[in-house]
Design an enzyme around this catalytic site. Structure first.
Site, PDB file in Angstrom:
ATOM      1  N   ASN A 136      -2.617 -12.501  11.645  1.00 24.86           N
ATOM      2  CA  ASN A 136      -2.395 -11.451  10.610  1.00 24.86           C
ATOM      3  C   ASN A 136      -0.988 -10.723  10.856  1.00 24.86           C
ATOM      4  OD1 ASN A 136      -2.577  -9.801   8.459  1.00 24.86           O
ATOM      5  ND2 ASN A 136      -4.920  -9.145   8.856  1.00 24.86           N
ATOM      6  N   TYR A 143       0.479  -1.986  11.627  1.00 22.94           N
ATOM      7  CA  TYR A 143      -0.222  -0.969  12.673  1.00 22.94           C
ATOM      8  C   TYR A 143       0.871  -0.817  13.645  1.00 22.94           C
ATOM      9  CZ  TYR A 143      -4.707  -2.231  10.993  1.00 22.94           C
ATOM     10  OH  TYR A 143      -5.698  -2.298  10.043  1.00 22.94           O
TER      11      TYR A 143
HETATM   12  C1  LIG Z   1      -2.347  -3.808   5.987  1.00 22.09           C
HETATM   13  C2  LIG Z   1      -2.647  -2.890   4.991  1.00 22.09           C
HETATM   14  C3  LIG Z   1      -3.933  -2.192   5.294  1.00 22.09           C
HETATM   15  C4  LIG Z   1      -1.524  -1.833   4.494  1.00 22.09           C
HETATM   16  O1  LIG Z   1      -1.914  -1.184   3.413  1.00 22.09           O
HETATM   17  P1  LIG Z   1      -0.802  -0.735   2.423  1.00 22.09           P
HETATM   18  O2  LIG Z   1      -1.616   0.145   1.673  1.00 22.09           O
HETATM   19  O3  LIG Z   1      -0.188  -1.737   1.854  1.00 22.09           O
HETATM   20  O4  LIG Z   1       0.179   0.153   3.464  1.00 22.09           O
HETATM   21  P2  LIG Z   1       1.423   0.999   3.030  1.00 22.09           P
HETATM   22  O5  LIG Z   1       1.610   1.109   1.368  1.00 22.09           O
HETATM   23  O6  LIG Z   1       1.079   2.274   3.553  1.00 22.09           O
HETATM   24  O7  LIG Z   1       2.424   0.257   3.763  1.00 22.09           O
HETATM   25  C5  LIG Z   1       2.545  -1.021   3.861  1.00 22.09           C
HETATM   26  C6  LIG Z   1       4.138  -1.541   3.600  1.00 22.09           C
HETATM   27  O8  LIG Z   1       4.609  -1.115   2.577  1.00 22.09           O
HETATM   28  C7  LIG Z   1       5.864  -0.250   2.535  1.00 22.09           C
HETATM   29  N1  LIG Z   1       5.681   0.794   1.556  1.00 22.09           N
HETATM   30  C8  LIG Z   1       4.876   1.970   1.418  1.00 22.09           C
HETATM   31  N2  LIG Z   1       5.144   2.585   0.148  1.00 22.09           N
HETATM   32  C9  LIG Z   1       5.817   1.692  -0.546  1.00 22.09           C
HETATM   33  C10 LIG Z   1       6.651   1.878  -1.566  1.00 22.09           C
HETATM   34  N3  LIG Z   1       6.508   2.721  -2.374  1.00 22.09           N
HETATM   35  N4  LIG Z   1       7.336   0.831  -2.183  1.00 22.09           N
HETATM   36  C11 LIG Z   1       7.645  -0.297  -1.243  1.00 22.09           C
HETATM   37  N5  LIG Z   1       7.192  -0.322   0.011  1.00 22.09           N
HETATM   38  C12 LIG Z   1       6.373   0.594   0.640  1.00 22.09           C
HETATM   39  C13 LIG Z   1       5.851   0.350   3.988  1.00 22.09           C
HETATM   40  O9  LIG Z   1       6.791   0.784   4.524  1.00 22.09           O
HETATM   41  C14 LIG Z   1       4.984  -0.729   4.717  1.00 22.09           C
HETATM   42  O10 LIG Z   1       5.898  -1.752   5.209  1.00 22.09           O
HETATM   43  P3  LIG Z   1       5.545  -2.565   6.737  1.00 22.09           P
HETATM   44  O11 LIG Z   1       4.125  -2.759   6.523  1.00 22.09           O
HETATM   45  O12 LIG Z   1       6.502  -3.655   6.558  1.00 22.09           O
HETATM   46  O13 LIG Z   1       5.722  -1.570   7.768  1.00 22.09           O
HETATM   47  C15 LIG Z   1      -2.943  -3.864   3.692  1.00 22.09           C
HETATM   48  O14 LIG Z   1      -1.578  -4.444   3.495  1.00 22.09           O
HETATM   49  C16 LIG Z   1      -3.992  -4.606   3.388  1.00 22.09           C
HETATM   50  O15 LIG Z   1      -5.071  -4.270   3.122  1.00 22.09           O
HETATM   51  N6  LIG Z   1      -3.911  -5.839   4.082  1.00 22.09           N
HETATM   52  C17 LIG Z   1      -4.892  -6.901   4.009  1.00 22.09           C
HETATM   53  C18 LIG Z   1      -6.050  -6.372   4.633  1.00 22.09           C
HETATM   54  C19 LIG Z   1      -5.779  -6.385   6.262  1.00 22.09           C
HETATM   55  O16 LIG Z   1      -5.139  -7.510   6.856  1.00 22.09           O
HETATM   56  N7  LIG Z   1      -6.195  -5.345   6.928  1.00 22.09           N
HETATM   57  C20 LIG Z   1      -6.109  -5.453   8.541  1.00 22.09           C
HETATM   58  C21 LIG Z   1      -7.455  -5.980   8.943  1.00 22.09           C
HETATM   59  S1  LIG Z   1      -7.209  -5.512  10.728  1.00 22.09           S
END
Ligand SMILES: CC(C)(COP(=O)(O)OP(=O)(O)OC[C@H]1O[C@@H](n2cnc3c(N)ncnc32)[C@H](O)[C@@H]1OP(=O)(O)O)[C@@H](O)C(=O)NCCC(=O)NCCS
Length: 175
Positions: A136, A143
């Protein structure tokens, strides 16, 4: 995004939390796993009975993120014996962190990690840990950006499929 709220779930939230659990897990893993393994996992992990038991466990906390009142993601935290591995009494596990596809990359995941850190600090747990599937890559990158480092691995059963999770940890320091 407009109005973002974070709620600690109770039994009253069970139905919408269950839908969120199933939808986000399917969004994330259906493409990489057999229908049979997915169905077995979803049925076992998100049954009404299992969810009721987990929501009633004082050592587990579900936090739901809503955007304009619509469930967008959630996190499950475990302490003590609710943790899925024996890590110690002063650690907190993020067992699940999932955001629906359409709400990703808006900062919800980052905000939930911050809430986990606040909860860990309030409970005197100086270390947070989690398991993430070795393949993943987006989650591992996320993380890592949040300050977690890989310290080991464990086996995770998805249906009959034996998968490797990386264990990642982060030390929490008082500001
Ligand atoms: C991993 C996960 C929890 C992250 O949640 P998210 O709400 O997308 O997280 P954030 O928005 O805080 O940050 C994600 C990315 O978006 C970027 N980002 C945050 N706000 C942003 C914005 N306004 N515009 C553009 N990018 C943005 C961040 O820099 C980050 O980049 P990176 O991951 O490359 O470091 C989510 O993608 C998810 O649910 N994934 C699928 C489930 C999963 O794999 N869970 C983990 C199992 S262990």
């Amino acid at each position: 995004m407009n109005d973002i709220t974070f709620t600690t779930c109770t039994l009253e939230d069970m139905d919408r939390l269950r839908s969120l659990c199933v939808d986000t897990f399917s969004d994330t893993f259906a493409k990489d796993n057999s229908t049979q393994d997915m169905d077995a996992y979803l049925e076992r992990s998100f049954s009404q009975e299992r969810m009721r038991s987990e929501l009633s466990n004082p050592e587990s906390t579900f936090i739901m993120a809503c955007v304009d009142g619509v469930p967008a993601g959630y996190m499950k935290l475990n302490t003590g014996r609710a943790q899925t591995e024996t890590m110690g009494d002063d650690t907190m596990e993020i067992e699940r962190l999932y955001i629906l596809n359409r709400f990703k990359r808006h900062g919800l995941g980052t905000a939930l990690i911050q809430q986990a850190e606040n909860a860990a600090m309030a409970q005197g747990a100086p270390t947070i840990w989690l398991g993430v599937w070795e393949h993943n890559e987006p989650a591992k990158r996320f993380y890592t950006r949040m300050g977690f480092i890989t310290t080991g691995q464990h086996v995770f059963m998805l249906g009959d499929d034996r998968q490797i999770d990386h264990i990642m940890r982060k030390g929490i320091q008082r500001a």
